[in-house]
Design a protein around this motif. Structure first.
Motif, PDB file in Angstrom:
ATOM      1  N   ASP A   1      -4.242   8.357   2.896  1.00 49.14           N
ATOM      2  CA  ASP A   1      -3.548   9.424   2.180  1.00 49.14           C
ATOM      3  C   ASP A   1      -2.093   9.007   2.014  1.00 49.14           C
ATOM      4  OD1 ASP A   1      -2.261  11.811   1.390  1.00 49.14           O
ATOM      5  OD2 ASP A   1      -3.713  13.030   2.482  1.00 49.14           O
ATOM      6  N   VAL A   2      -1.661   8.776   0.775  1.00 49.39           N
ATOM      7  CA  VAL A   2      -0.310   8.265   0.546  1.00 49.39           C
ATOM      8  C   VAL A   2       0.370   9.039  -0.578  1.00 49.39           C
ATOM      9  CG1 VAL A   2      -1.204   6.466  -1.006  1.00 49.39           C
ATOM     10  CG2 VAL A   2       1.060   6.203   0.020  1.00 49.39           C
ATOM     11  N   THR A   3       1.664   9.304  -0.396  1.00 49.48           N
ATOM     12  CA  THR A   3       2.490   9.938  -1.428  1.00 49.48           C
ATOM     13  C   THR A   3       3.518   8.923  -1.905  1.00 49.48           C
ATOM     14  OG1 THR A   3       2.198  12.127  -0.446  1.00 49.48           O
ATOM     15  CG2 THR A   3       4.059  11.840  -1.947  1.00 49.48           C
ATOM     16  N   ILE A   4       3.514   8.647  -3.210  1.00 55.31           N
ATOM     17  CA  ILE A   4       4.424   7.678  -3.808  1.00 55.31           C
ATOM     18  C   ILE A   4       5.329   8.401  -4.791  1.00 55.31           C
ATOM     19  CG2 ILE A   4       4.613   5.527  -5.115  1.00 55.31           C
ATOM     20  CD1 ILE A   4       1.723   4.915  -4.253  1.00 55.31           C
ATOM     21  N   ASN A   5       6.620   8.468  -4.487  1.00 58.50           N
ATOM     22  CA  ASN A   5       7.584   9.208  -5.320  1.00 58.50           C
ATOM     23  C   ASN A   5       7.088  10.613  -5.639  1.00 58.50           C
ATOM     24  OD1 ASN A   5       9.425   7.145  -5.305  1.00 58.50           O
ATOM     25  ND2 ASN A   5       9.056   6.489  -7.410  1.00 58.50           N
ATOM     26  N   GLY A   6       6.545  11.286  -4.615  1.00 58.88           N
ATOM     27  CA  GLY A   6       6.127  12.672  -4.753  1.00 58.88           C
ATOM     28  C   GLY A   6       4.737  12.883  -5.294  1.00 58.88           C
ATOM     29  N   VAL A   7       4.047  11.828  -5.699  1.00 55.38           N
ATOM     30  CA  VAL A   7       2.685  11.950  -6.228  1.00 55.38           C
ATOM     31  C   VAL A   7       1.704  11.503  -5.162  1.00 55.38           C
ATOM     32  CG1 VAL A   7       1.068  11.236  -8.021  1.00 55.38           C
ATOM     33  CG2 VAL A   7       3.506  11.513  -8.567  1.00 55.38           C
ATOM     34  N   ARG A   8       0.737  12.368  -4.846  1.00 54.97           N
ATOM     35  CA  ARG A   8      -0.192  12.084  -3.760  1.00 54.97           C
ATOM     36  C   ARG A   8      -1.442  11.382  -4.274  1.00 54.97           C
ATOM     37  NH1 ARG A   8      -3.641  16.440  -0.314  1.00 54.97           N
ATOM     38  NH2 ARG A   8      -4.242  15.105   1.424  1.00 54.97           N
ATOM     39  N   HIS A   9      -1.888  10.379  -3.520  1.00 51.66           N
ATOM     40  CA  HIS A   9      -3.117   9.646  -3.823  1.00 51.66           C
ATOM     41  C   HIS A   9      -3.938   9.568  -2.540  1.00 51.66           C
ATOM     42  CE1 HIS A   9      -1.231   8.215  -7.577  1.00 51.66           C
ATOM     43  NE2 HIS A   9      -0.166   8.035  -6.842  1.00 51.66           N
ATOM     44  N   VAL A  10      -5.224   9.865  -2.640  1.00 48.88           N
ATOM     45  CA  VAL A  10      -6.102   9.837  -1.477  1.00 48.88           C
ATOM     46  C   VAL A  10      -7.326   8.992  -1.803  1.00 48.88           C
ATOM     47  CG1 VAL A  10      -7.441  11.198   0.170  1.00 48.88           C
ATOM     48  CG2 VAL A  10      -5.353  12.147  -0.823  1.00 48.88           C
ATOM     49  N   THR A  11      -7.713   8.130  -0.881  1.00 47.89           N
ATOM     50  CA  THR A  11      -8.919   7.330  -1.057  1.00 47.89           C
ATOM     51  C   THR A  11      -9.687   7.273   0.248  1.00 47.89           C
ATOM     52  OG1 THR A  11      -9.796   5.141  -1.619  1.00 47.89           O
ATOM     53  CG2 THR A  11      -7.655   5.200  -0.557  1.00 47.89           C
ATOM     54  N   ASP A  12     -11.008   7.128   0.140  1.00 48.41           N
ATOM     55  CA  ASP A  12     -11.830   6.994   1.343  1.00 48.41           C
ATOM     56  C   ASP A  12     -12.348   5.567   1.491  1.00 48.41           C
ATOM     57  OD1 ASP A  12     -13.674   6.860  -0.654  1.00 48.41           O
ATOM     58  OD2 ASP A  12     -14.896   8.549   0.007  1.00 48.41           O
ATOM     59  N   VAL A  13     -11.758   4.636   0.744  1.00 49.60           N
ATOM     60  CA  VAL A  13     -12.110   3.221   0.874  1.00 49.60           C
ATOM     61  C   VAL A  13     -10.951   2.538   1.582  1.00 49.60           C
ATOM     62  CG1 VAL A  13     -12.705   1.103  -0.342  1.00 49.60           C
ATOM     63  CG2 VAL A  13     -13.458   3.311  -1.247  1.00 49.60           C
ATOM     64  N   ALA A  14     -11.093   2.314   2.856  1.00 53.96           N
ATOM     65  CA  ALA A  14     -10.005   1.732   3.643  1.00 53.96           C
ATOM     66  C   ALA A  14     -10.579   1.118   4.899  1.00 53.96           C
ATOM     67  CB  ALA A  14      -8.968   2.803   3.994  1.00 53.96           C
ATOM     68  N   GLY A  15      -9.900   0.141   5.417  1.00 49.91           N
ATOM     69  CA  GLY A  15     -10.341  -0.483   6.652  1.00 49.91           C
ATOM     70  C   GLY A  15      -9.254  -1.362   7.223  1.00 49.91           C
ATOM     71  N   ALA A  16      -9.363  -1.698   8.493  1.00 48.77           N
ATOM     72  CA  ALA A  16      -8.397  -2.561   9.163  1.00 48.77           C
ATOM     73  C   ALA A  16      -9.154  -3.687   9.834  1.00 48.77           C
ATOM     74  CB  ALA A  16      -7.598  -1.770  10.186  1.00 48.77           C
ATOM     75  N   VAL A  17      -8.568  -4.850   9.803  1.00 49.86           N
ATOM     76  CA  VAL A  17      -9.226  -5.990  10.439  1.00 49.86           C
ATOM     77  C   VAL A  17      -8.174  -6.968  10.943  1.00 49.86           C
ATOM     78  CG1 VAL A  17      -9.463  -7.247   8.258  1.00 49.86           C
ATOM     79  CG2 VAL A  17     -10.994  -7.781  10.143  1.00 49.86           C
ATOM     80  N   ALA A  18      -8.419  -7.557  12.102  1.00 45.30           N
ATOM     81  CA  ALA A  18      -7.554  -8.604  12.643  1.00 45.30           C
ATOM     82  C   ALA A  18      -8.263  -9.939  12.460  1.00 45.30           C
ATOM     83  CB  ALA A  18      -7.270  -8.355  14.119  1.00 45.30           C
ATOM     84  N   LEU A  19      -7.570 -10.911  11.910  1.00 46.58           N
ATOM     85  CA  LEU A  19      -8.145 -12.225  11.638  1.00 46.58           C
ATOM     86  C   LEU A  19      -7.238 -13.313  12.193  1.00 46.58           C
ATOM     87  CD1 LEU A  19      -9.025 -11.701   7.867  1.00 46.58           C
ATOM     88  CD2 LEU A  19     -10.647 -11.660   9.772  1.00 46.58           C
ATOM     89  N   LEU A  20      -7.837 -14.416  12.605  1.00 44.72           N
ATOM     90  CA  LEU A  20      -7.049 -15.575  12.978  1.00 44.72           C
ATOM     91  C   LEU A  20      -6.487 -16.240  11.732  1.00 44.72           C
ATOM     92  CD1 LEU A  20      -9.264 -17.200  15.751  1.00 44.72           C
ATOM     93  CD2 LEU A  20      -7.141 -15.926  16.048  1.00 44.72           C
ATOM     94  N   GLY A  21      -5.417 -16.985  11.863  1.00 46.43           N
ATOM     95  CA  GLY A  21      -4.811 -17.666  10.734  1.00 46.43           C
ATOM     96  C   GLY A  21      -5.779 -18.638  10.072  1.00 46.43           C
ATOM     97  N   TRP A  22      -5.528 -18.941   8.812  1.00 46.21           N
ATOM     98  CA  TRP A  22      -6.421 -19.814   8.059  1.00 46.21           C
ATOM     99  C   TRP A  22      -6.259 -21.264   8.479  1.00 46.21           C
ATOM    100  CZ3 TRP A  22      -9.872 -18.001   4.364  1.00 46.21           C
ATOM    101  CH2 TRP A  22      -9.759 -16.651   4.068  1.00 46.21           C
ATOM    102  N   GLN A  23      -5.084 -21.634   8.936  1.00 49.04           N
ATOM    103  CA  GLN A  23      -4.815 -23.011   9.333  1.00 49.04           C
ATOM    104  C   GLN A  23      -4.360 -23.034  10.793  1.00 49.04           C
ATOM    105  OE1 GLN A  23      -5.393 -25.586   7.313  1.00 49.04           O
ATOM    106  NE2 GLN A  23      -5.980 -24.239   5.628  1.00 49.04           N
ATOM    107  N   PRO A  24      -4.585 -24.143  11.503  1.00 47.81           N
ATOM    108  CA  PRO A  24      -4.112 -24.232  12.889  1.00 47.81           C
ATOM    109  C   PRO A  24      -2.621 -23.936  12.996  1.00 47.81           C
ATOM    110  CG  PRO A  24      -5.552 -26.074  12.365  1.00 47.81           C
ATOM    111  CD  PRO A  24      -5.297 -25.347  11.067  1.00 47.81           C
TER     112      PRO A  24
END
Length: 198
Positions: free
Chosen positions: A61-84
């Motif tokens: 749920d985010v408000t950008i310059n007073g306009v609200r936008h809501v989405t139910d497509v979201a996720g968080a993930v922790a990943l190791l770096g692509w290179q050593p």
């Protein structure tokens, strides 16, 4: 699978934009955010895990310059770096958080110590260390994107005990890379969390 694809695409786009977009850092004091970290988030011990939730739908749920936008497509993930030697990266994503003419909005936090994944706490944009990056932009009308650079802000995180769910609050100000517009953003999220390869 779609969520992971979005995360990997966002990561690649972020790296490309970091090379092309000038950083317009003005500092936290020069551009204070509209809201501040608070105790509205649940205590970590009370954030339910994904399996314990009656409703496992994500919310961004985010408000950008007073306009609200809501989405139910979201996720968080922790990943190791692509290179050593690269740091861990952790994504928080909301698809099309600003409407059809914008990219998804995500935050990337980088940590060099791979033995300590991201934990509860408040993380501030620091343009000198660049340990938290915003990935957000708008179509430029020519098939490309104009990205935003934060001028100050924070991300406040709380994880469930088993780290399968994360809740948060964020607020920041940002300037478009071509100088055409500034935005004030604030919002909250509740979404699944995955620690891959850690």
């Amino acid at each position: 699978m779609q969520q992971e694809t979005t995360l990997f695409f966002s990561h690649r786009m972020l790296r490309q934009c970091a090379l092309l977009t000038p950083m317009l850092a003005l500092g936290l004091a020069a551009s204070p955010v509209h809201s501040a970290p608070s105790d509205i988030l649940s205590d970590p011990s009370t954030v339910p895990s994904r399996t314990a939730r009656a409703d496992t739908n994500a919310t961004f749920d985010v408000t950008i310059n007073g306009v609200r936008h809501v989405t139910d497509v979201a996720g968080a993930v922790a990943l190791l770096g692509w290179q050593p030697g690269e740091p861990n990266v952790h994504y928080f994503v909301g698809t099309n958080a600003g409407g059809p003419d914008t990219t998804s909005m995500s935050f990337e936090l980088s940590f060099m110590d791979t033995s300590k994944p991201i934990v509860d706490g408040i993380y501030f944009f620091d343009m000198h260390k660049k340990d938290m990056v915003l990935d957000y932009g708008e179509r430029d009308g020519f098939g490309g994107w104009v990205m935003y650079s934060p001028t100050g802000g924070y991300l406040d995180l709380k994880f469930s005990a088993d780290r399968t769910w994360v809740e948060g609050k964020f607020a920041f100000n940002a300037s478009r890379s071509d100088g055409a517009k500034d935005i004030a953003v604030e919002g909250t999220f509740s979404m699944s969390n995955r620690d891959l390869g850690l």
